[in-house]
Motif scaffolding. Structure first.
Motif, PDB file in Angstrom:
ATOM      1  N   ALA A  82      19.800  26.204  28.387  1.00 33.00           N
ATOM      2  CA  ALA A  82      19.685  24.807  28.808  1.00 33.00           C
ATOM      3  C   ALA A  82      21.043  24.157  29.055  1.00 33.00           C
ATOM      4  N   LEU A  83      22.044  24.513  28.273  1.00 32.82           N
ATOM      5  CA  LEU A  83      23.359  23.884  28.422  1.00 32.82           C
ATOM      6  C   LEU A  83      23.978  24.172  29.783  1.00 32.82           C
ATOM      7  N   THR A  84      23.845  25.412  30.232  1.00 33.56           N
ATOM      8  CA  THR A  84      24.422  25.794  31.530  1.00 33.56           C
ATOM      9  C   THR A  84      23.401  25.700  32.665  1.00 33.56           C
ATOM     10  N   ARG A  85      22.122  25.491  32.287  1.00 34.66           N
ATOM     11  CA  ARG A  85      21.026  25.441  33.258  1.00 34.66           C
ATOM     12  C   ARG A  85      20.984  26.698  34.108  1.00 34.66           C
ATOM     13  N   GLN A  86      21.167  27.816  33.445  1.00 34.52           N
ATOM     14  CA  GLN A  86      21.162  29.100  34.138  1.00 34.52           C
ATOM     15  C   GLN A  86      20.237  30.086  33.425  1.00 34.52           C
ATOM     16  N   TYR A  87      19.639  30.952  34.234  1.00 32.75           N
ATOM     17  CA  TYR A  87      18.856  32.058  33.696  1.00 32.75           C
ATOM     18  C   TYR A  87      19.784  33.248  33.498  1.00 32.75           C
ATOM     19  N   ARG A  88      19.454  34.082  32.520  1.00 31.93           N
ATOM     20  CA  ARG A  88      20.321  35.221  32.211  1.00 31.93           C
ATOM     21  C   ARG A  88      19.484  36.482  32.044  1.00 31.93           C
ATOM     22  N   LEU A  89      19.966  37.562  32.640  1.00 31.29           N
ATOM     23  CA  LEU A  89      19.404  38.893  32.419  1.00 31.29           C
ATOM     24  C   LEU A  89      20.416  39.686  31.608  1.00 31.29           C
ATOM     25  N   SER A  90      19.958  40.280  30.503  1.00 32.27           N
ATOM     26  CA  SER A  90      20.860  41.038  29.628  1.00 32.27           C
ATOM     27  C   SER A  90      20.310  42.436  29.409  1.00 32.27           C
ATOM     28  N   SER A  91      21.229  43.405  29.392  1.00 33.94           N
ATOM     29  CA  SER A  91      20.892  44.781  29.046  1.00 33.94           C
ATOM     30  C   SER A  91      22.004  45.286  28.142  1.00 33.94           C
ATOM     31  N   GLY A  92      21.715  45.349  26.850  1.00 32.69           N
ATOM     32  CA  GLY A  92      22.751  45.714  25.906  1.00 32.69           C
ATOM     33  C   GLY A  92      23.822  44.638  25.892  1.00 32.69           C
ATOM     34  N   LEU A  94      25.741  43.969  28.429  1.00 32.59           N
ATOM     35  CA  LEU A  94      25.934  43.476  29.792  1.00 32.59           C
ATOM     36  C   LEU A  94      24.974  42.337  30.089  1.00 32.59           C
ATOM     37  N   HIS A  95      25.450  41.332  30.819  1.00 35.22           N
ATOM     38  CA  HIS A  95      24.559  40.251  31.224  1.00 35.22           C
ATOM     39  C   HIS A  95      25.035  39.657  32.547  1.00 35.22           C
ATOM     40  N   GLN A  96      24.099  38.990  33.214  1.00 36.10           N
ATOM     41  CA  GLN A  96      24.397  38.337  34.488  1.00 36.10           C
ATOM     42  C   GLN A  96      23.622  37.030  34.535  1.00 36.10           C
ATOM     43  N   ASN A  97      24.271  35.963  35.028  1.00 37.43           N
ATOM     44  CA  ASN A  97      23.654  34.644  35.096  1.00 37.43           C
ATOM     45  C   ASN A  97      23.158  34.343  36.501  1.00 37.43           C
ATOM     46  N   PHE A  98      22.097  33.507  36.571  1.00 40.96           N
ATOM     47  CA  PHE A  98      21.474  33.162  37.847  1.00 40.96           C
ATOM     48  C   PHE A  98      21.124  31.686  37.865  1.00 40.96           C
ATOM     49  N   ALA A  99      21.180  31.107  39.058  1.00 35.36           N
ATOM     50  CA  ALA A  99      20.893  29.684  39.207  1.00 35.36           C
ATOM     51  C   ALA A  99      19.396  29.393  39.150  1.00 35.36           C
ATOM     52  N   LEU A 189       0.644  48.158  44.811  1.00 35.30           N
ATOM     53  CA  LEU A 189       0.599  46.838  45.442  1.00 35.30           C
ATOM     54  C   LEU A 189       1.884  46.628  46.225  1.00 35.30           C
ATOM     55  N   PRO A 190       1.843  45.922  47.338  1.00 35.60           N
ATOM     56  CA  PRO A 190       3.092  45.620  48.033  1.00 35.60           C
ATOM     57  C   PRO A 190       3.975  44.787  47.122  1.00 35.60           C
ATOM     58  N   ALA A 191       5.237  45.157  47.025  1.00 38.83           N
ATOM     59  CA  ALA A 191       6.170  44.386  46.207  1.00 38.83           C
ATOM     60  C   ALA A 191       6.878  43.372  47.084  1.00 38.83           C
ATOM     61  N   ALA A 192       7.260  42.265  46.486  1.00 39.26           N
ATOM     62  CA  ALA A 192       8.004  41.248  47.215  1.00 39.26           C
ATOM     63  C   ALA A 192       9.370  41.808  47.570  1.00 39.26           C
ATOM     64  N   ALA A 193      10.009  41.246  48.554  1.00 39.67           N
ATOM     65  CA  ALA A 193      11.351  41.694  48.934  1.00 39.67           C
ATOM     66  C   ALA A 193      12.280  41.534  47.741  1.00 39.67           C
ATOM     67  N   VAL A 194      13.033  42.570  47.469  1.00 35.54           N
ATOM     68  CA  VAL A 194      13.923  42.541  46.318  1.00 35.54           C
ATOM     69  C   VAL A 194      15.333  42.835  46.769  1.00 35.54           C
ATOM     70  N   ALA A 195      16.276  42.323  46.022  1.00 37.79           N
ATOM     71  CA  ALA A 195      17.681  42.541  46.334  1.00 37.79           C
ATOM     72  C   ALA A 195      18.465  42.488  45.063  1.00 37.79           C
ATOM     73  N   GLY A 196      19.663  43.045  45.098  1.00 37.44           N
ATOM     74  CA  GLY A 196      20.520  43.014  43.925  1.00 37.44           C
ATOM     75  C   GLY A 196      20.427  44.293  43.163  1.00 37.44           C
TER      76      GLY A 196
END
Length: 199
Positions: A82-92, A94-99, A189-196
């Motif tokens: 909430a403080l940064t208003r960002q979503y985060r994906l973490s693996s061990g 490692l992490h990456q933030n998203f708007a 099922l058809p998957a949505a377009a993915v990237a990254g």
């Protein structure tokens, strides 16, 4: 009772592929990850969701049960800060933030270069059965949420196993990229377009 027009939560898997890397065989796969309003709201309120990718490689034996050649799992944590208003994906570590949540889900949906077994684990020109799935792991959530989540269908989120036959070739054994991959079932099922990229 179902709410008309309510968004259903689901995961589906498609395009799984094993290829030879420097250290062993690596897995690539695409997932379609759709969260319902309850799950999206939970993340927005600070509840972390843990997604696990499971991989299995087996060899059929006519005289006994199938032999399990390899089994691996990888956990990815989806959270909102909430403080940064960002979503985060973490693996061990490692992490990456998203708007946005959509951006985070696009990365979660794209699995690349995951080392799943050593080259020495398989024999060239032997046929194996590979399988991969993604699921929401409720066991990693806070205890206060587990009881309600286990009793609520909205939290029961898992793809079917995507299965395909895999035959390592001599070139792959020697460090090349040659493999023979034959899907056992069509894409679910058809998957949505993915990237990254997810690590």
């Amino acid at each position: 009772m179902a709410v008309p027009g309510a968004q259903a939560a689901d995961i589906s898997a498609r395009n799984p592929l094993l290829s030879a890397g420097e250290d062993g065989y690596v897995l690539a796969a695409d997932f379609s990850v759709n969260l319902n309003a309850r799950l999206e709201d939970a993340v927005a309120k600070g509840v972390a969701l843990y997604f696990v990718v499971d991989f299995e490689l087996t060899r059929s034996r006519w005289y006994w049960l199938d032999e399990q050649v390899a089994s691996r799992s990888q956990s990815l944590q989806l959270s909102y800060h909430a403080l940064t208003r960002q979503y985060r994906l973490s693996s061990g570590a490692l992490h990456q933030n998203f708007a946005s949540l959509d951006d985070a889900l696009r990365i979660l949906s794209r699995l690349r270069n995951w080392l799943v077994f050593d080259k020495s684990a398989v024999t060239a020109d032997q046929t194996y059965l590979a399988a991969v799935r993604m699921r929401l792991d409720l066991s990693q959530m806070p205890k206060t949420f587990q009881v309600n989540a286990l009793a609520n269908r909205d939290w029961n989120l898992s793809s079917e196993w995507a299965r395909w036959t895999f035959t390592p070739s001599d070139s792959a054994q020697a460090g090349g990229t040659g493999t023979q991959v034959v899907p056992v079932v069509p894409p679910m099922l058809p998957a949505a377009a993915v990237a990254g990229e997810a690590k």
